[in-house]
Design an enzyme around this catalytic site. Structure first.
Site, PDB file in Angstrom:
ATOM      1  N   ARG A  26      13.918  31.880  83.495  1.00  0.00           N
ATOM      2  CA  ARG A  26      15.198  31.648  84.177  1.00  0.00           C
ATOM      3  C   ARG A  26      15.880  30.388  83.657  1.00  0.00           C
ATOM      4  O   ARG A  26      17.077  30.382  83.398  1.00  0.00           O
ATOM      5  CB  ARG A  26      14.999  31.557  85.693  1.00  0.00           C
ATOM      6  CG  ARG A  26      14.610  32.886  86.319  1.00  0.00           C
ATOM      7  CD  ARG A  26      14.279  32.732  87.775  1.00  0.00           C
ATOM      8  NE  ARG A  26      13.161  31.808  87.925  1.00  0.00           N
ATOM      9  CZ  ARG A  26      12.744  31.291  89.074  1.00  0.00           C
ATOM     10  NH1 ARG A  26      13.345  31.586  90.197  1.00  0.00           N
ATOM     11  NH2 ARG A  26      11.719  30.476  89.125  1.00  0.00           N
ATOM     12  N   ASN A  67      14.286  35.939  89.734  1.00  0.00           N
ATOM     13  CA  ASN A  67      13.049  36.718  89.672  1.00  0.00           C
ATOM     14  C   ASN A  67      13.093  37.823  90.716  1.00  0.00           C
ATOM     15  O   ASN A  67      13.710  37.657  91.768  1.00  0.00           O
ATOM     16  CB  ASN A  67      11.834  35.828  89.979  1.00  0.00           C
ATOM     17  CG  ASN A  67      11.447  34.929  88.822  1.00  0.00           C
ATOM     18  OD1 ASN A  67      11.858  35.132  87.700  1.00  0.00           O
ATOM     19  ND2 ASN A  67      10.643  33.927  89.106  1.00  0.00           N
TER      20      ASN A  67
END
Length: 98
Positions: free
Chosen positions: A23, A41
């Site tokens: 990320r 996520n």
């Protein structure tokens, strides 16, 4: 000079993409390309998000998501959906959602 077309696309990345700073790298790379979007996520172990910006930059980001990712990640599959032209960005900046 004509402004380049703006595109929005959703993505989901499968593989070893959680716990490997995926990320953070996605956010950094998106910002470096001048894109707006978000990344997050999933409970299933994938990473999802949306990117918006100039068509050529979005294509560059899609290639990065499919082939590069974070240094420790392993990308098995990248799925892109809901790709569409937009008249102006609907998102501001690039962030990680929780």
């Amino acid at each position: 000079m004509a402004q380049s077309k703006l595109t929005s696309v959703d993505f989901e990345i499968f593989g070893n993409v959680q716990g490997v700073c995926f990320r953070m790298y996605t956010e950094d790379h998106g910002r470096s390309l001048g894109l707006s979007g978000w990344v997050k996520n999933t409970r299933q172990g994938s990473v999802v998000g949306q990117i918006q910006g100039a068509e050529d930059r979005v294509e560059e980001m899609k290639s990065w998501l499919k082939n590069v990712g974070s240094p420790s990640s392993r990308i098995d599959r990248a799925v892109f959906s809901n790709e569409r032209q937009i008249s102006k960005p609907e998102l501001q900046g690039f962030c990680t959602r929780y």
